[in-house]
Design a protein around this motif. Sequence first.
Motif, PDB file in Angstrom:
ATOM      1  N   SER A   9       0.829  -1.203   0.000  1.00  0.00           N
ATOM      2  CA  SER A   9       0.000   0.000   0.000  1.00  0.00           C
ATOM      3  C   SER A   9       0.862   1.251   0.000  1.00  0.00           C
ATOM      4  O   SER A   9       2.073   1.193   0.268  1.00  0.00           O
ATOM      5  CB  SER A   9      -0.898   0.016   1.238  1.00  0.00           C
ATOM      6  N   PRO A  10       0.262   2.418  -0.236  1.00  0.00           N
ATOM      7  CA  PRO A  10       0.934   3.674   0.110  1.00  0.00           C
ATOM      8  C   PRO A  10       1.158   3.749   1.618  1.00  0.00           C
ATOM      9  O   PRO A  10       0.649   2.931   2.379  1.00  0.00           O
ATOM     10  CB  PRO A  10      -0.064   4.746  -0.361  1.00  0.00           C
ATOM     11  N   ALA A  11       1.888   4.754   2.054  1.00  0.00           N
ATOM     12  CA  ALA A  11       2.215   4.901   3.473  1.00  0.00           C
ATOM     13  C   ALA A  11       0.959   5.053   4.319  1.00  0.00           C
ATOM     14  O   ALA A  11      -0.022   5.683   3.911  1.00  0.00           O
ATOM     15  CB  ALA A  11       3.123   6.112   3.677  1.00  0.00           C
ATOM     16  N   VAL A  12       0.991   4.440   5.518  1.00  0.00           N
ATOM     17  CA  VAL A  12      -0.076   4.594   6.495  1.00  0.00           C
ATOM     18  C   VAL A  12       0.524   5.183   7.761  1.00  0.00           C
ATOM     19  O   VAL A  12       1.734   5.109   7.998  1.00  0.00           O
ATOM     20  CB  VAL A  12      -0.776   3.260   6.799  1.00  0.00           C
ATOM     21  N   LEU A  13      -0.314   5.782   8.600  1.00  0.00           N
ATOM     22  CA  LEU A  13       0.133   6.494   9.779  1.00  0.00           C
ATOM     23  C   LEU A  13      -0.146   5.701  11.046  1.00  0.00           C
ATOM     24  O   LEU A  13      -1.205   5.086  11.186  1.00  0.00           O
ATOM     25  CB  LEU A  13      -0.562   7.856   9.874  1.00  0.00           C
TER      26      LEU A  13
END
Length: 222
Positions: A171-175
Amino acid sequence: LYPGSELWYRGALDELAMYNRALTAVEIQQHYINGLNNQPYCQAAPPPSQACDNPPPGMLGYWRFEGNLNDALGNYPATMGPSGGFTTGKIGQGLYGSRTCSNNVAAIVNGFPNLDSFTVEAWTNVIDIWQASLAVTKWANRYGGPGFMLTTNGYVYFVINDGTKTRYVQSPAVLAGSWYHLVGIRDKGNEIRLYVNGVKVGNVPDDVGAVANTQPLVFHGA
Protein backbone atom coordinates in the motif's frame (compact mmCIF):
# COMPACT_ATOMS: atom_id res chain seq x y z
CA LEU A 1 9.61 -11.41 1.34
CA TYR A 2 8.64 -8.63 3.75
CA PRO A 3 10.36 -5.56 5.23
CA GLY A 4 12.11 -5.84 8.57
CA SER A 5 13.70 -8.74 10.37
CA GLU A 6 11.71 -8.91 13.60
CA LEU A 7 7.92 -9.00 13.76
CA TRP A 8 6.74 -6.89 16.67
CA TYR A 9 3.39 -5.21 17.16
CA ARG A 10 1.81 -2.66 19.47
CA GLY A 11 -1.68 -1.67 18.51
CA ALA A 12 -5.31 -2.69 18.16
CA LEU A 13 -7.14 -5.06 15.87
CA ASP A 14 -10.92 -5.19 15.47
CA GLU A 15 -13.72 -6.73 13.40
CA LEU A 16 -11.51 -9.45 11.93
CA ALA A 17 -13.15 -11.80 9.42
CA MET A 18 -12.02 -14.65 7.19
CA TYR A 19 -13.86 -15.82 4.06
CA ASN A 20 -13.45 -18.79 1.74
CA ARG A 21 -13.84 -16.61 -1.35
CA ALA A 22 -12.79 -13.28 -2.80
CA LEU A 23 -14.98 -10.41 -1.60
CA THR A 24 -16.17 -8.07 -4.33
CA ALA A 25 -15.18 -4.40 -4.53
CA VAL A 26 -18.79 -3.44 -3.75
CA GLU A 27 -18.83 -5.59 -0.59
CA ILE A 28 -15.52 -4.17 0.59
CA GLN A 29 -16.68 -0.60 0.10
CA GLN A 30 -19.87 -1.34 2.04
CA HIS A 31 -17.96 -2.95 4.91
CA TYR A 32 -15.69 0.09 5.10
CA ILE A 33 -18.72 2.40 5.24
CA ASN A 34 -20.26 0.16 7.91
CA GLY A 35 -17.17 0.61 10.04
CA LEU A 36 -17.22 4.38 9.65
CA ASN A 37 -20.78 4.23 11.00
CA ASN A 38 -19.79 1.87 13.84
CA GLN A 39 -21.64 -1.02 12.22
CA PRO A 40 -20.31 -4.59 11.79
CA TYR A 41 -20.10 -6.59 8.56
CA CYS A 42 -23.40 -8.35 9.21
CA GLN A 43 -26.65 -7.69 11.05
CA ALA A 44 -25.81 -7.63 14.73
CA ALA A 45 -26.95 -6.17 18.00
CA PRO A 46 -24.84 -3.33 19.43
CA PRO A 47 -21.81 -4.29 21.56
CA PRO A 48 -21.31 -6.17 23.79
CA SER A 49 -23.43 -8.60 21.72
CA GLN A 50 -21.43 -10.48 19.11
CA ALA A 51 -24.27 -12.30 17.39
CA CYS A 52 -23.99 -12.30 13.59
CA ASP A 53 -27.28 -12.76 11.73
CA ASN A 54 -27.25 -13.20 7.95
CA PRO A 55 -23.44 -13.27 7.58
CA PRO A 56 -21.99 -12.52 4.15
CA PRO A 57 -21.65 -15.61 1.92
CA GLY A 58 -18.43 -17.50 2.54
CA MET A 59 -17.71 -15.96 5.96
CA LEU A 60 -15.95 -18.66 8.00
CA GLY A 61 -14.96 -16.73 11.12
CA TYR A 62 -15.72 -13.30 12.57
CA TRP A 63 -13.92 -12.11 15.71
CA ARG A 64 -15.36 -8.89 17.16
CA PHE A 65 -13.24 -8.86 20.36
CA GLU A 66 -15.99 -7.52 22.65
CA GLY A 67 -14.18 -8.51 25.83
CA ASN A 68 -13.69 -12.10 24.63
CA LEU A 69 -12.27 -14.09 21.74
CA ASN A 70 -15.49 -15.71 20.55
CA ASP A 71 -16.14 -16.25 16.86
CA ALA A 72 -19.49 -14.55 16.16
CA LEU A 73 -20.39 -17.51 13.93
CA GLY A 74 -19.53 -20.00 16.66
CA ASN A 75 -17.01 -21.89 14.52
CA TYR A 76 -13.46 -20.97 15.56
CA PRO A 77 -12.97 -19.40 19.00
CA ALA A 78 -9.52 -17.92 19.62
CA THR A 79 -7.23 -18.34 22.61
CA MET A 80 -5.41 -15.41 24.23
CA GLY A 81 -1.64 -15.33 23.86
CA PRO A 82 1.03 -13.87 26.14
CA SER A 83 0.99 -10.40 24.56
CA GLY A 84 -2.79 -10.05 24.13
CA GLY A 85 -5.48 -8.05 25.89
CA PHE A 86 -8.49 -5.87 25.17
CA THR A 87 -8.61 -2.16 24.41
CA THR A 88 -10.81 0.40 22.67
CA GLY A 89 -11.63 -0.89 19.21
CA LYS A 90 -13.07 0.57 16.05
CA ILE A 91 -16.50 -0.67 17.16
CA GLY A 92 -16.74 -1.28 20.89
CA GLN A 93 -13.69 -3.17 22.11
CA GLY A 94 -10.75 -4.54 20.15
CA LEU A 95 -7.80 -6.88 20.59
CA TYR A 96 -4.60 -5.28 21.88
CA GLY A 97 -1.15 -6.60 21.00
CA SER A 98 1.82 -5.30 22.97
CA ARG A 99 5.19 -4.72 21.38
CA THR A 100 7.16 -7.75 22.44
CA CYS A 101 9.35 -10.58 21.26
CA SER A 102 8.37 -11.96 17.86
CA ASN A 103 7.67 -15.36 19.42
CA ASN A 104 4.73 -13.87 21.33
CA VAL A 105 1.22 -13.43 19.97
CA ALA A 106 -1.97 -11.72 21.07
CA ALA A 107 -4.30 -14.61 20.12
CA ILE A 108 -4.40 -17.78 18.06
CA VAL A 109 -7.10 -19.87 16.40
CA ASN A 110 -6.21 -23.56 16.32
CA GLY A 111 -7.72 -25.77 13.63
CA PHE A 112 -8.54 -23.00 11.17
CA PRO A 113 -8.70 -24.56 7.68
CA ASN A 114 -6.29 -23.97 4.84
CA LEU A 115 -7.96 -22.11 1.99
CA ASP A 116 -7.28 -21.74 -1.73
CA SER A 117 -9.12 -18.54 -2.61
CA PHE A 118 -9.81 -16.42 0.49
CA THR A 119 -10.22 -12.96 1.99
CA VAL A 120 -8.85 -11.62 5.28
CA GLU A 121 -10.52 -8.42 6.51
CA ALA A 122 -9.92 -6.30 9.62
CA TRP A 123 -9.70 -2.85 11.12
CA THR A 124 -6.23 -2.15 12.55
CA ASN A 125 -4.59 0.70 14.42
CA VAL A 126 -0.84 0.44 14.94
CA ILE A 127 0.13 2.63 17.88
CA ASP A 128 3.76 2.73 16.86
CA ILE A 129 5.35 1.20 13.80
CA TRP A 130 8.57 -0.65 14.51
CA GLN A 131 10.01 -3.02 11.95
CA ALA A 132 7.35 -5.31 10.46
CA SER A 133 4.16 -5.62 12.52
CA LEU A 134 2.09 -8.70 11.80
CA ALA A 135 -1.65 -8.16 12.09
CA VAL A 136 -2.93 -11.53 10.79
CA THR A 137 -0.95 -14.54 9.62
CA LYS A 138 -1.08 -18.28 8.98
CA TRP A 139 2.51 -19.07 8.13
CA ALA A 140 4.83 -22.07 8.41
CA ASN A 141 8.56 -22.35 9.04
CA ARG A 142 9.13 -18.92 10.63
CA TYR A 143 8.14 -16.84 7.59
CA GLY A 144 9.68 -19.21 5.02
CA GLY A 145 6.22 -20.32 3.98
CA PRO A 146 3.96 -21.69 2.86
CA GLY A 147 1.27 -19.33 4.11
CA PHE A 148 0.03 -15.76 4.13
CA MET A 149 0.53 -12.62 6.19
CA LEU A 150 -1.04 -9.18 6.46
CA THR A 151 1.63 -6.93 7.90
CA THR A 152 2.49 -3.24 8.42
CA ASN A 153 5.67 -1.22 8.90
CA GLY A 154 4.58 2.20 7.70
CA TYR A 155 3.03 0.49 4.68
CA VAL A 156 0.62 -2.43 4.47
CA TYR A 157 1.78 -5.66 2.84
CA PHE A 158 -0.32 -8.67 1.90
CA VAL A 159 2.05 -11.57 1.28
CA ILE A 160 1.41 -15.02 -0.22
CA ASN A 161 4.12 -17.70 -0.24
CA ASP A 162 4.13 -21.38 -1.26
CA GLY A 163 7.51 -22.16 0.27
CA THR A 164 9.52 -21.29 -2.83
CA LYS A 165 7.71 -18.41 -4.52
CA THR A 166 6.50 -15.17 -2.92
CA ARG A 167 4.13 -12.51 -4.22
CA TYR A 168 3.00 -9.44 -2.31
CA VAL A 169 1.02 -6.23 -2.70
CA GLN A 170 2.11 -3.00 -0.98
CA SER A 171 0.00 0.00 0.00
CA PRO A 172 0.93 3.67 0.11
CA ALA A 173 2.21 4.90 3.47
CA VAL A 174 -0.08 4.59 6.50
CA LEU A 175 0.13 6.49 9.78
CA ALA A 176 0.54 5.15 13.29
CA GLY A 177 -2.35 5.97 15.59
CA SER A 178 -5.06 5.86 12.90
CA TRP A 179 -7.66 3.21 12.14
CA TYR A 180 -7.46 1.55 8.72
CA HIS A 181 -9.77 -0.99 7.13
CA LEU A 182 -7.56 -3.62 5.49
CA VAL A 183 -8.64 -6.36 3.08
CA GLY A 184 -6.27 -8.91 1.57
CA ILE A 185 -7.60 -11.19 -1.16
CA ARG A 186 -6.14 -14.25 -2.80
CA ASP A 187 -8.19 -15.09 -5.88
CA LYS A 188 -6.26 -18.26 -6.68
CA GLY A 189 -4.92 -18.46 -10.19
CA ASN A 190 -6.11 -14.94 -10.92
CA GLU A 191 -4.94 -12.10 -8.65
CA ILE A 192 -3.67 -11.14 -5.22
CA ARG A 193 -5.28 -7.84 -4.18
CA LEU A 194 -5.03 -5.38 -1.32
CA TYR A 195 -7.63 -2.79 -0.29
CA VAL A 196 -7.15 0.01 2.24
CA ASN A 197 -10.19 1.99 3.42
CA GLY A 198 -12.40 0.60 0.68
CA VAL A 199 -10.00 1.38 -2.17
CA LYS A 200 -7.89 -1.14 -4.11
CA VAL A 201 -4.27 -0.03 -3.69
CA GLY A 202 -2.62 -2.77 -5.73
CA ASN A 203 -2.76 -6.20 -7.30
CA VAL A 204 -0.35 -8.76 -8.74
CA PRO A 205 -0.95 -11.94 -10.73
CA ASP A 206 -1.37 -15.06 -8.59
CA ASP A 207 1.09 -17.63 -9.88
CA VAL A 208 1.82 -19.03 -6.40
CA GLY A 209 1.17 -22.66 -5.50
CA ALA A 210 -0.53 -24.12 -2.45
CA VAL A 211 -0.15 -22.27 0.86
CA ALA A 212 -1.47 -25.06 3.11
CA ASN A 213 0.29 -25.52 6.45
CA THR A 214 -0.40 -26.91 9.91
CA GLN A 215 0.02 -23.63 11.80
CA PRO A 216 -2.77 -21.79 13.64
CA LEU A 217 -4.33 -18.55 12.48
CA VAL A 218 -2.47 -15.88 14.48
CA PHE A 219 -3.51 -12.36 15.48
CA HIS A 220 -0.75 -9.84 16.31
CA GLY A 221 2.40 -11.93 16.03
CA ALA A 222 3.98 -14.98 14.47
